[in-house]
Design a protein around this motif. Structure first.
Motif, PDB file in Angstrom:
ATOM      1  N   GLY A   1      47.987  55.971  34.414  1.00  0.00           N
ATOM      2  CA  GLY A   1      47.230  54.750  34.686  1.00  0.00           C
ATOM      3  C   GLY A   1      47.827  53.550  33.978  1.00  0.00           C
ATOM      4  N   HIS A   2      48.207  53.737  32.720  1.00  0.00           N
ATOM      5  CA  HIS A   2      48.853  52.673  31.952  1.00  0.00           C
ATOM      6  C   HIS A   2      50.166  52.269  32.610  1.00  0.00           C
ATOM      7  CE1 HIS A   2      51.665  51.386  28.701  1.00  0.00           C
ATOM      8  NE2 HIS A   2      50.632  50.640  28.337  1.00  0.00           N
ATOM      9  N   GLY A   3      50.936  53.258  33.031  1.00  0.00           N
ATOM     10  CA  GLY A   3      52.245  52.988  33.621  1.00  0.00           C
ATOM     11  C   GLY A   3      52.165  52.258  34.949  1.00  0.00           C
ATOM     12  N   TRP A   4      51.309  52.731  35.870  1.00  0.00           N
ATOM     13  CA  TRP A   4      51.269  52.066  37.180  1.00  0.00           C
ATOM     14  C   TRP A   4      50.658  50.677  37.084  1.00  0.00           C
ATOM     15  CZ3 TRP A   4      46.983  50.262  39.560  1.00  0.00           C
ATOM     16  CH2 TRP A   4      45.764  50.896  39.386  1.00  0.00           C
ATOM     17  N   SER A   5      49.691  50.499  36.185  1.00  0.00           N
ATOM     18  CA  SER A   5      49.103  49.161  36.060  1.00  0.00           C
ATOM     19  C   SER A   5      50.110  48.185  35.448  1.00  0.00           C
ATOM     20  CB  SER A   5      47.817  49.201  35.229  1.00  0.00           C
ATOM     21  OG  SER A   5      48.077  49.593  33.900  1.00  0.00           O
ATOM     22  N   ARG A   6      50.950  48.694  34.565  1.00  0.00           N
ATOM     23  CA  ARG A   6      51.998  47.847  33.976  1.00  0.00           C
ATOM     24  C   ARG A   6      53.005  47.428  35.045  1.00  0.00           C
ATOM     25  NH1 ARG A   6      54.610  48.405  28.157  1.00  0.00           N
ATOM     26  NH2 ARG A   6      56.210  46.834  28.392  1.00  0.00           N
ATOM     27  N   GLN A   7      53.324  48.359  35.948  1.00  0.00           N
ATOM     28  CA  GLN A   7      54.283  48.059  37.013  1.00  0.00           C
ATOM     29  C   GLN A   7      53.730  47.058  38.029  1.00  0.00           C
ATOM     30  OE1 GLN A   7      57.530  48.939  37.232  1.00  0.00           O
ATOM     31  NE2 GLN A   7      57.210  49.771  35.198  1.00  0.00           N
ATOM     32  N   LEU A   8      52.459  47.214  38.378  1.00  0.00           N
ATOM     33  CA  LEU A   8      51.858  46.288  39.345  1.00  0.00           C
ATOM     34  C   LEU A   8      51.677  44.894  38.764  1.00  0.00           C
ATOM     35  CD1 LEU A   8      49.099  48.318  41.199  1.00  0.00           C
ATOM     36  CD2 LEU A   8      51.231  47.421  42.123  1.00  0.00           C
ATOM     37  N   GLY A   9      51.302  44.847  37.512  1.00  0.00           N
ATOM     38  CA  GLY A   9      51.156  43.567  36.848  1.00  0.00           C
ATOM     39  C   GLY A   9      49.759  42.970  36.938  1.00  0.00           C
ATOM     40  N   ARG A  10      49.581  41.951  36.143  1.00  0.00           N
ATOM     41  CA  ARG A  10      48.279  41.305  35.983  1.00  0.00           C
ATOM     42  C   ARG A  10      47.721  40.673  37.264  1.00  0.00           C
ATOM     43  NH1 ARG A  10      46.220  38.109  30.830  1.00  0.00           N
ATOM     44  NH2 ARG A  10      44.250  37.387  31.668  1.00  0.00           N
ATOM     45  N   PRO A  11      48.502  39.897  38.022  1.00  0.00           N
ATOM     46  CA  PRO A  11      47.910  39.237  39.196  1.00  0.00           C
ATOM     47  C   PRO A  11      47.308  40.225  40.210  1.00  0.00           C
ATOM     48  CG  PRO A  11      50.062  38.293  38.714  1.00  0.00           C
ATOM     49  CD  PRO A  11      49.906  39.488  37.828  1.00  0.00           C
ATOM     50  N   VAL A  12      48.045  41.284  40.508  1.00  0.00           N
ATOM     51  CA  VAL A  12      47.575  42.258  41.495  1.00  0.00           C
ATOM     52  C   VAL A  12      46.314  42.963  40.994  1.00  0.00           C
ATOM     53  CG1 VAL A  12      48.161  44.413  42.688  1.00  0.00           C
ATOM     54  CG2 VAL A  12      49.877  42.615  42.455  1.00  0.00           C
ATOM     55  N   LEU A  13      46.331  43.413  39.741  1.00  0.00           N
ATOM     56  CA  LEU A  13      45.184  44.143  39.220  1.00  0.00           C
ATOM     57  C   LEU A  13      43.972  43.252  38.994  1.00  0.00           C
ATOM     58  CD1 LEU A  13      46.827  46.801  36.965  1.00  0.00           C
ATOM     59  CD2 LEU A  13      45.488  47.151  39.018  1.00  0.00           C
ATOM     60  N   MET A  14      44.174  42.008  38.658  1.00  0.00           N
ATOM     61  CA  MET A  14      43.028  41.110  38.491  1.00  0.00           C
ATOM     62  C   MET A  14      42.362  40.847  39.844  1.00  0.00           C
ATOM     63  SD  MET A  14      42.553  40.830  35.351  1.00  0.00           S
ATOM     64  CE  MET A  14      41.202  39.682  35.413  1.00  0.00           C
ATOM     65  N   ARG A  15      43.155  40.765  40.922  1.00  0.00           N
ATOM     66  CA  ARG A  15      42.560  40.634  42.260  1.00  0.00           C
ATOM     67  C   ARG A  15      41.751  41.881  42.605  1.00  0.00           C
ATOM     68  NH1 ARG A  15      47.543  38.282  43.687  1.00  0.00           N
ATOM     69  NH2 ARG A  15      48.256  40.224  44.619  1.00  0.00           N
ATOM     70  N   LEU A  16      42.309  43.040  42.311  1.00  0.00           N
ATOM     71  CA  LEU A  16      41.612  44.303  42.567  1.00  0.00           C
ATOM     72  C   LEU A  16      40.338  44.396  41.738  1.00  0.00           C
ATOM     73  CD1 LEU A  16      41.508  47.094  43.903  1.00  0.00           C
ATOM     74  CD2 LEU A  16      42.943  47.941  42.045  1.00  0.00           C
ATOM     75  N   ALA A  17      40.432  44.054  40.459  1.00  0.00           N
ATOM     76  CA  ALA A  17      39.247  44.083  39.584  1.00  0.00           C
ATOM     77  C   ALA A  17      38.181  43.122  40.096  1.00  0.00           C
ATOM     78  CB  ALA A  17      39.642  43.736  38.150  1.00  0.00           C
ATOM     79  N   GLY A  18      38.613  41.965  40.601  1.00  0.00           N
ATOM     80  CA  GLY A  18      37.677  40.994  41.164  1.00  0.00           C
ATOM     81  C   GLY A  18      36.952  41.553  42.382  1.00  0.00           C
ATOM     82  N   ARG A  19      37.685  42.235  43.238  1.00  0.00           N
ATOM     83  CA  ARG A  19      37.068  42.855  44.429  1.00  0.00           C
ATOM     84  C   ARG A  19      36.062  43.921  44.055  1.00  0.00           C
ATOM     85  NH1 ARG A  19      42.574  43.530  47.714  1.00  0.00           N
ATOM     86  NH2 ARG A  19      42.829  41.359  48.321  1.00  0.00           N
ATOM     87  N   LEU A  20      36.340  44.633  42.969  1.00  0.00           N
ATOM     88  CA  LEU A  20      35.430  45.692  42.526  1.00  0.00           C
ATOM     89  C   LEU A  20      34.319  45.168  41.626  1.00  0.00           C
ATOM     90  CD1 LEU A  20      38.061  48.474  41.761  1.00  0.00           C
ATOM     91  CD2 LEU A  20      36.542  48.327  43.738  1.00  0.00           C
ATOM     92  N   GLY A  21      34.358  43.865  41.326  1.00  0.00           N
ATOM     93  CA  GLY A  21      33.319  43.262  40.493  1.00  0.00           C
ATOM     94  C   GLY A  21      33.498  43.493  39.003  1.00  0.00           C
ATOM     95  N   HIS A  22      34.723  43.769  38.573  1.00  0.00           N
ATOM     96  CA  HIS A  22      34.974  44.073  37.166  1.00  0.00           C
ATOM     97  C   HIS A  22      35.968  43.112  36.515  1.00  0.00           C
ATOM     98  CE1 HIS A  22      32.639  47.691  37.436  1.00  0.00           C
ATOM     99  NE2 HIS A  22      33.361  48.123  38.433  1.00  0.00           N
ATOM    100  N   ALA A  23      36.197  41.971  37.092  1.00  0.00           N
ATOM    101  CA  ALA A  23      37.192  41.032  36.557  1.00  0.00           C
ATOM    102  C   ALA A  23      36.831  40.575  35.146  1.00  0.00           C
ATOM    103  CB  ALA A  23      37.344  39.831  37.483  1.00  0.00           C
ATOM    104  N   ASP A  24      35.562  40.259  34.898  1.00  0.00           N
ATOM    105  CA  ASP A  24      35.154  39.814  33.562  1.00  0.00           C
ATOM    106  C   ASP A  24      35.375  40.905  32.524  1.00  0.00           C
ATOM    107  OD1 ASP A  24      34.448  37.329  34.493  1.00  0.00           O
ATOM    108  OD2 ASP A  24      32.327  37.858  34.771  1.00  0.00           O
ATOM    109  N   ARG A  25      35.052  42.146  32.883  1.00  0.00           N
ATOM    110  CA  ARG A  25      35.237  43.282  31.973  1.00  0.00           C
ATOM    111  C   ARG A  25      36.712  43.435  31.611  1.00  0.00           C
ATOM    112  NH1 ARG A  25      32.407  48.849  33.486  1.00  0.00           N
ATOM    113  NH2 ARG A  25      30.650  47.709  32.684  1.00  0.00           N
ATOM    114  N   VAL A  26      37.578  43.323  32.610  1.00  0.00           N
ATOM    115  CA  VAL A  26      39.019  43.465  32.373  1.00  0.00           C
ATOM    116  C   VAL A  26      39.539  42.317  31.513  1.00  0.00           C
ATOM    117  CG1 VAL A  26      41.290  43.556  33.477  1.00  0.00           C
ATOM    118  CG2 VAL A  26      39.387  44.860  34.441  1.00  0.00           C
ATOM    119  N   LYS A  27      39.074  41.095  31.763  1.00  0.00           N
ATOM    120  CA  LYS A  27      39.517  39.956  30.953  1.00  0.00           C
ATOM    121  C   LYS A  27      39.123  40.132  29.484  1.00  0.00           C
ATOM    122  CE  LYS A  27      39.425  36.569  34.677  1.00  0.00           C
ATOM    123  NZ  LYS A  27      38.691  35.469  35.293  1.00  0.00           N
TER     124      LYS A  27
END
Length: 174
Positions: free
Chosen positions: A70-96
């Motif tokens: 999980g750490h590895g693939w999220s590092r490869q995808l990067g912040r912009p992609v995962l923040m969009r995904l977190a936003g869609r799932l309603g967890h953007a604030d938690r991730v920030k």
């Protein structure tokens, strides 16, 4: 959960390990919380279906491996992609919030955040998108996984059997 109790100890342990591995990789599994699966493994050990040490070692390896992936693939995808995904799932604030904690506290942040309710898997992904080194991540990961697997497995071992007997007694004959 009840079906897990009717499997052989090895099959049940492998199934729990597979689910925990997937969860730690970042696969959303809200219907199968890892802590309950670890408790179920403790109950299996109390019933003599699996040795508690084997269960704890197996689940520790599965959770650690999944968290590293999980750490590895999220590092490869990067912040912009995962923040969009977190936003869609309603967890953007938690991730920030996690990103700030991890940046400021390093491996101690990983340890503390993974032990907070509802933050375990998000911590793996947040550490990846924060570009935290694998060494720093592992330094917080290993003690947190050990605390999680040992704590919940022993909880199931010590209190699960009496609880299941009490539940069966309350249900009466079917």
């Amino acid at each position: 959960m009840n079906n897990l109790m009717h499997m052989s100890g090895i099959v049940a342990t492998l199934l729990v390990c597979a689910i925990l591995f997937a969860e730690e990789c970042g696969v959303p599994l809200p219907f199968l919380p890892g802590d309950l699966l670890l408790c179920a493994g403790g109950i299996l050990a109390a019933e003599g279906h699996v040795h508690i040490t084997v269960f704890i070692v197996a689940t520790t390896v599965a959770m650690s491996a999944g968290a590293l992936i999980g750490h590895g693939w999220s590092r490869q995808l990067g912040r912009p992609v995962l923040m969009r995904l977190a936003g869609r799932l309603g967890h953007a604030d938690r991730v920030k919030r996690l990103l700030v904690r991890l940046r400021d506290r390093g491996w101690v942040g990983v340890l503390v955040c993974r032990l907070m309710p509802g933050m375990r898997v998000y911590t793996n992904l947040a550490a990846g998108i924060a570009a935290m080194s694998r060494r720093t991540f592992v330094a917080g990961l290993i003690p947190s996984v050990l605390a999680w697997t040992i704590g919940f497995s022993l909880l199931g071992l010590l209190f699960g059997r009496p609880a299941t007997h009490a539940i069966h007694a309350m249900q009466g004959p079917i």
